[in-house]
Scaffold this active site. Structure first.
Site, PDB file in Angstrom:
ATOM      1  N   LYS A 112       0.887  -1.024   0.038  1.00  0.00           N
ATOM      2  CA  LYS A 112      -0.048   0.070   0.152  1.00  0.00           C
ATOM      3  C   LYS A 112       0.790   1.201   0.035  1.00  0.00           C
ATOM      4  O   LYS A 112       0.472   2.315  -0.761  1.00  0.00           O
ATOM      5  CB  LYS A 112      -0.759   0.139   1.141  1.00  0.00           C
ATOM      6  CG  LYS A 112      -2.037  -1.104   0.977  1.00  0.00           C
ATOM      7  CD  LYS A 112      -3.157  -0.901   2.166  1.00  0.00           C
ATOM      8  CE  LYS A 112      -4.249  -1.679   2.127  1.00  0.00           C
ATOM      9  NZ  LYS A 112      -5.024  -1.536   2.939  1.00  0.00           N
ATOM     10  N   LYS A 196      -5.257 -11.197  -5.697  1.00  0.00           N
ATOM     11  CA  LYS A 196      -6.352 -11.606  -4.673  1.00  0.00           C
ATOM     12  C   LYS A 196      -7.527 -10.652  -5.196  1.00  0.00           C
ATOM     13  O   LYS A 196      -7.341  -9.561  -5.379  1.00  0.00           O
ATOM     14  CB  LYS A 196      -5.924 -11.623  -3.259  1.00  0.00           C
ATOM     15  CG  LYS A 196      -5.982 -10.454  -2.790  1.00  0.00           C
ATOM     16  CD  LYS A 196      -6.020 -10.424  -1.145  1.00  0.00           C
ATOM     17  CE  LYS A 196      -6.148  -9.013  -0.684  1.00  0.00           C
ATOM     18  NZ  LYS A 196      -6.366  -8.833   0.527  1.00  0.00           N
ATOM     19  N   LYS A 199     -11.335  -5.240  -2.562  1.00  0.00           N
ATOM     20  CA  LYS A 199     -12.313  -4.103  -3.048  1.00  0.00           C
ATOM     21  C   LYS A 199     -11.743  -3.082  -3.556  1.00  0.00           C
ATOM     22  O   LYS A 199     -12.394  -2.295  -4.140  1.00  0.00           O
ATOM     23  CB  LYS A 199     -12.698  -3.706  -1.378  1.00  0.00           C
ATOM     24  CG  LYS A 199     -13.768  -4.476  -0.630  1.00  0.00           C
ATOM     25  CD  LYS A 199     -13.754  -3.728   0.698  1.00  0.00           C
ATOM     26  CE  LYS A 199     -14.313  -4.832   1.836  1.00  0.00           C
ATOM     27  NZ  LYS A 199     -13.453  -4.465   3.143  1.00  0.00           N
TER      28      LYS A 199
HETATM   29  P1  AMP Z   1     -11.004  -6.418   3.964  1.00  0.00           P
HETATM   30  O1  AMP Z   1     -11.787  -6.440   2.738  1.00  0.00           O
HETATM   31  O2  AMP Z   1      -9.620  -6.201   3.776  1.00  0.00           O
HETATM   32  O3  AMP Z   1     -11.605  -5.721   5.269  1.00  0.00           O
HETATM   33  O4  AMP Z   1     -11.039  -8.030   4.465  1.00  0.00           O
HETATM   34  C1  AMP Z   1     -12.126  -8.823   5.265  1.00  0.00           C
HETATM   35  C2  AMP Z   1     -11.932 -10.265   5.425  1.00  0.00           C
HETATM   36  O5  AMP Z   1     -12.095 -10.767   4.184  1.00  0.00           O
HETATM   37  C3  AMP Z   1     -10.730 -10.625   6.096  1.00  0.00           C
HETATM   38  O6  AMP Z   1     -10.815 -11.826   6.734  1.00  0.00           O
HETATM   39  C4  AMP Z   1      -9.826 -11.160   4.650  1.00  0.00           C
HETATM   40  O7  AMP Z   1      -8.934 -12.028   5.092  1.00  0.00           O
HETATM   41  C5  AMP Z   1     -10.981 -11.661   3.794  1.00  0.00           C
HETATM   42  N1  AMP Z   1     -10.927 -11.423   2.342  1.00  0.00           N
HETATM   43  C6  AMP Z   1     -10.362 -10.313   1.905  1.00  0.00           C
HETATM   44  N2  AMP Z   1     -10.308 -10.712   0.646  1.00  0.00           N
HETATM   45  C7  AMP Z   1     -10.238 -12.035   0.338  1.00  0.00           C
HETATM   46  C8  AMP Z   1     -10.115 -12.769  -0.771  1.00  0.00           C
HETATM   47  N3  AMP Z   1      -9.694 -12.549  -1.944  1.00  0.00           N
HETATM   48  N4  AMP Z   1     -10.107 -14.046  -0.453  1.00  0.00           N
HETATM   49  C9  AMP Z   1     -10.314 -14.735   0.513  1.00  0.00           C
HETATM   50  N5  AMP Z   1     -10.607 -14.092   1.813  1.00  0.00           N
HETATM   51  C10 AMP Z   1     -10.590 -12.690   1.572  1.00  0.00           C
END
Ligand code: AMP
Ligand code: TRP
Length: 329
Positions: A112, A196, A199
């Site tokens: 980031k 991966k 968002k």
């Molecule tokens: P975030 O979107 O960064 O707030 O992530 C929230 C949760 O979703 C965390 O537990 C991440 O590990 C999980 N997560 C986010 N992106 C992925 C992905 N591409 N595959 C699996 N888990 C994800």
């Protein structure tokens, strides 16, 4: 006594299938075995600029998606991070025992920070705040996707360092364990299966949002990047096909490799579309129901906060005492 579970999601962008299969689905499955706290981490969201009006509505949208994904507000506490002042307070205390080198080594920070001209202090502090979220409730188990494993390791290091500095021979903080889902821990982007699903990626066909209409998600899956083979070779799936297979299997546990062997890619993608739709349809219906009644959502968040606040206050008191900070007698 049941062990405590804590996890969180940032209220930014559109929650996507990676968030669901990597986190929310797992939370819903394990919640009844534990005392669970699920958090909308808005203080983490503001480590990058957020439009205040949008952030406010995203917090509610995220809370509604927790419920729509199967989190039972009577069973589990759904909370907003900034609603409980202990998160920020404990983060400061933990900051003071964390070597800056530990933070600069974090992969997510490096990625980031590289993209920004000036790097805010909050971005560096991000994993300390995450450690505070977990340690504030002495959660023993943290269900997350694979991308958070490194932050969890850091949380353990911070807890151990704090215990050895201030514990006077006792463990002040529980050292938490990571809980990864068996399938779906790492869902990749549809447009680029080497990245991966996230968002913040910009491609219109990158992620399946949990609230995507059926024709939108069908279109995204049908256009997903594969390879030049004509049909599924289960012995040697390329990354795009492997990712679509993982998605189908995480959406429907009965799916097997044998079922898709030799399927032509067009048919295979239709097969994936059906599994994803069957998973998301009830979530979208429940989401509409929940958001029809704003007072209900307010009540859920109020109840969650009231349930966890005494735990947070107790941790802040014991941590302050251990450090020699002032607490009124
Ligand atoms: P975030 O979107 O960064 O707030 O992530 C929230 C949760 O979703 C965390 O537990 C991440 O590990 C999980 N997560 C986010 N992106 C992925 C992905 N591409 N595959 C699996 N888990 C994800
Ligand atoms: N950093 C996590 C993510 O982006 C979200 C998060 C914040 C979290 N605090 C947490 C996850 C505590 C688990 C436990 O995915």
């Amino acid at each position: 006594m049941k062990a405590r579970v804590f996890s969180g999601i940032q209220p930014t962008g559109q929650l996507h299938l990676g968030n669901y299969l990597g986190a929310l689905k797992n939370w819903a499955e394990i919640q009844s075995h534990y005392e669970s706290i699920f958090c909308i981490v808005d203080l983490h969201a503001v480590t990058a600029y957020q439009n205040p009006v949008e952030l406010r509505s995203k917090i509610r949208e995220t809370a509604a998606l927790f419920i729509a994904s199967g989190i039972h507000p009577k069973e589990s506490s759904i909370i907003v991070q900034s609603d409980i002042s202990g998160h920020a307070e404990l983060a400061w205390m933990l900051t003071c025992v964390t070597p800056v080198g530990w933070l600069q080594r974090m992969t997510q920070f490096k990625v980031k920070a590289e993209k920004q001209e000036t790097v805010g202090d909050g971005l560096l502090q991000y994993p300390v705040l995450m450690a505070a979220d977990i340690l504030l409730y002495n959660a023993g188990i943290v269900p997350v996707g694979e991308d958070q494993s490194q932050h969890l390791e850091l949380t353990r290091d911070i807890a151990q360092r704090f215990n050895s500095l201030y514990g006077a021979g006792r463990d002040l903080f529980v050292v938490p364990a990571t809980h990864l889902p068996l399938v779906g821990a790492r869902i990749m982007g549809l447009d680029d299966p080497t990245q991966k699903m996230s968002k913040s990626a910009i491609g219109a066909h990158h992620a399946i949002a949990l609230l995507d209409a059926p024709d939108v998600l069908r279109n995204k899956i049908m256009r997903a990047t594969t390879d030049s083979h004509p049909a599924v070779d289960i012995e040697a799936m390329g990354p795009g096909i492997q990712n679509l297979f993982n998605i189908a299997q995480a959406c429907d546990e009965t799916v097997t490799k044998e079922q898709v062997a030799f399927m032509r890619y067009g048919d295979f993608k239709k097969f994936v579309v059906e599994r994803v739709m069957a998973r998301l349809a009830p979530i979208q219906a429940k989401y509409r129901e929940v958001t029809e009644d704003p007072a209900y959502l307010d009540g859920v968040l109020r109840e969650g906060a009231a349930r966890v606040r005494p735990i947070a206050e107790e941790t802040i008191r014991t941590t302050k005492r251990a450090m020699g900070l002032y607490t009124a007698e």
